[in-house]
Design an enzyme around this catalytic site. Structure first.
Site, PDB file in Angstrom:
ATOM      1  N   ASP A   9      22.472  27.388   2.828  1.00  0.00           N
ATOM      2  CA  ASP A   9      21.423  27.187   1.807  1.00  0.00           C
ATOM      3  C   ASP A   9      21.104  25.685   1.763  1.00  0.00           C
ATOM      4  OD1 ASP A   9      23.953  26.618   0.655  1.00  0.00           O
ATOM      5  OD2 ASP A   9      23.224  27.017  -1.373  1.00  0.00           O
ATOM      6  N   ASP A  14      25.274  21.275   3.437  1.00  0.00           N
ATOM      7  CA  ASP A  14      24.983  22.225   4.516  1.00  0.00           C
ATOM      8  C   ASP A  14      24.437  21.455   5.726  1.00  0.00           C
ATOM      9  OD1 ASP A  14      24.569  25.120   2.839  1.00  0.00           O
ATOM     10  OD2 ASP A  14      24.147  23.304   1.730  1.00  0.00           O
ATOM     11  N   VAL A 127      28.155  29.382   3.965  1.00  0.00           N
ATOM     12  CA  VAL A 127      28.408  28.232   3.081  1.00  0.00           C
ATOM     13  C   VAL A 127      27.372  28.168   1.946  1.00  0.00           C
ATOM     14  CG1 VAL A 127      29.672  26.904   4.829  1.00  0.00           C
ATOM     15  CG2 VAL A 127      27.188  26.672   4.670  1.00  0.00           C
ATOM     16  N   HIS A 246      31.291  19.513   0.768  1.00  0.00           N
ATOM     17  CA  HIS A 246      31.974  20.804   0.839  1.00  0.00           C
ATOM     18  C   HIS A 246      31.847  21.549   2.183  1.00  0.00           C
ATOM     19  CE1 HIS A 246      32.096  20.497  -3.566  1.00  0.00           C
ATOM     20  NE2 HIS A 246      30.783  20.292  -3.544  1.00  0.00           N
ATOM     21  N   ASP A 247      30.603  21.875   2.534  1.00  0.00           N
ATOM     22  CA  ASP A 247      30.385  22.812   3.650  1.00  0.00           C
ATOM     23  C   ASP A 247      30.903  22.269   4.982  1.00  0.00           C
ATOM     24  OD1 ASP A 247      29.172  24.240   1.656  1.00  0.00           O
ATOM     25  OD2 ASP A 247      27.130  23.862   2.337  1.00  0.00           O
TER      26      ASP A 247
HETATM   27  C1  BDR Z   1      28.613  24.686  -2.709  1.00  0.00           C
HETATM   28  O1  BDR Z   1      27.429  24.953  -3.452  1.00  0.00           O
HETATM   29  C2  BDR Z   1      26.345  24.301  -2.865  1.00  0.00           C
HETATM   30  O2  BDR Z   1      25.752  23.485  -3.841  1.00  0.00           O
HETATM   31  C3  BDR Z   1      26.862  23.437  -1.758  1.00  0.00           C
HETATM   32  O3  BDR Z   1      25.964  23.404  -0.667  1.00  0.00           O
HETATM   33  C4  BDR Z   1      28.168  24.079  -1.405  1.00  0.00           C
HETATM   34  O4  BDR Z   1      27.989  25.099  -0.459  1.00  0.00           O
HETATM   35  C5  BDR Z   1      29.530  23.815  -3.530  1.00  0.00           C
HETATM   36  O5  BDR Z   1      29.832  24.421  -4.751  1.00  0.00           O
HETATM   37 CA    CA Z   2      25.885  25.256   0.764  1.00  0.00          CA
END
Ligand code: BDR
Ligand code: CA
Length: 315
Positions: A9, A14, A127, A246-247
């Protein structure tokens, strides 16, 4: 070489994950499927195309997926609680527009068809919200047979980000996450906030990426700077001028599993609670009766993670 399908997304983190997957020699990025979440589906799809083109991977097909949850509910509890919205993910990532468009086959249809017919073992890396993957499983539960591992960014044990209790990807479509957790995949690996919040990237590390002069590293540096500004404004980290990416941790794990420490346990999703709606429940101490169904990352090695970013994007 690991064959992966990245479900995104896109999204600033990402975007870093896409570049890592496209550029790393040990990964064969078969396709990106897009999903709503950080932004509307038109925006996440356009950003995905932009990122792939920017790193010279125009040959990776992009399939546009779900525009909303697999299981919409009439009244989403605590709507509009994501105070970070618009602060961490630019609607249009600051790289040139793509000259191409997404494939005409919708993502869920493509996923089902591809996984039914492939003779390869494939790794799925979702993700974003799990809307596409749950829809594909609903269409044909046997697609799990083609999948050697699912690596999900989502959930949190000690940390929530969209509510005090829940992480955004799971909270956006909790029933979808529940379907995926229970689908019976051969191996389910989860990167929750507990791990991604140990792999912060700092402003000075963004400068290190920038100083390599490589297009992917420079783009990552700019996305990470935006993330640091957004996090500092909306949910400051314990260490100043840092943010999680994160991703990207999912891609680092695929290449070097030692970047995280995993706990084999039962993972479930809260789909009814009002205060805890969309929370992941990881049975870390074996208090429930259900057998382990997931490998959940509870620790991450920040130095190893950043080394992976530099090696993959900066050389
Ligand atoms: C996740 O939520 C999205 O905002 C980010 O891309 C990540 O995948 C983190 O909570
Ligand atoms: Ca994401």
């Amino acid at each position: 070489m690991r064959k992966i399908i990245l479900d995104v997304d896109t999204g600033s983190d990402d975007a870093v994950a896409i570049m890592l997957a496209a550029l790393h020699a040990d990964i064969d990025l078969l396709a990106c499927t897009t999903v709503w979440g950080n932004l509307d589906i038109e925006l996440t799809t356009a950003n995905t195309l932009r990122v792939l083109d920017h790193v010279g991977h125009r040959g990776v097909p992009v399939y546009r997926g779900s525009a909303g949850p697999f299981a919409p509910i009439a009244h989403h509890p605590r709507p509009g609680t994501d105070r970070s919205r618009g602060k961490i993910h630019a609607e249009k990532l600051a790289i040139p527009d793509s000259a191409r468009t997404h494939e005409t086959t919708p993502a869920v249809e493509w996923l089902v068809d591809f996984l039914r017919n492939t003779t390869d073992r494939v790794t799925l890396v979702p993700v974003g919200p799990l809307s596409n993957i749950a829809s594909a499983l609903a269409a044909d539960p046997t697609i799990i047979n083609a999948v050697e591992e699912v690596v999900i960014m989502g959930g949190g044990h000690a940390i929530g980000n969209v509510t005090p209790s829940a992480e955004a990807n799971i909270w956006h479509d909790p029933v979808a996450a529940d379907v995926v957790f229970q689908a019976g995949f051969e191996r389910l690996t989860i990167m929750p906030l507990d791990a991604t919040h140990q792999a912060y990237v700092s402003l000075s590390q963004a400068e290190e990426l920038e100083s390599t002069g490589r297009p992917a590293a420079k783009a990552a540096a700019s996305f990470i700077r935006d993330r640091i500004a957004g996090y500092t404004e909306t949910q400051p980290m314990d260490t100043q001028a840092t943010a999680p990416v994160h991703d990207a941790l999912c891609i680092a794990y695929l290449v070097d599993p030692t970047v995280v420490e995993l706990v084999h346990c039962h993972a479930a999703v809260e789909v009814v609670g009002s205060l805890t709606y969309g929370r992941t429940v990881f049975d870390l101490r074996g208090r429930g009766l259900d057998a382990p169904n997931a490998h959940v990352a509870m620790h991450a090695d920040a130095a190893k993670f950043f080394g992976f970013l530099m090696d993959t994007l900066g050389t």
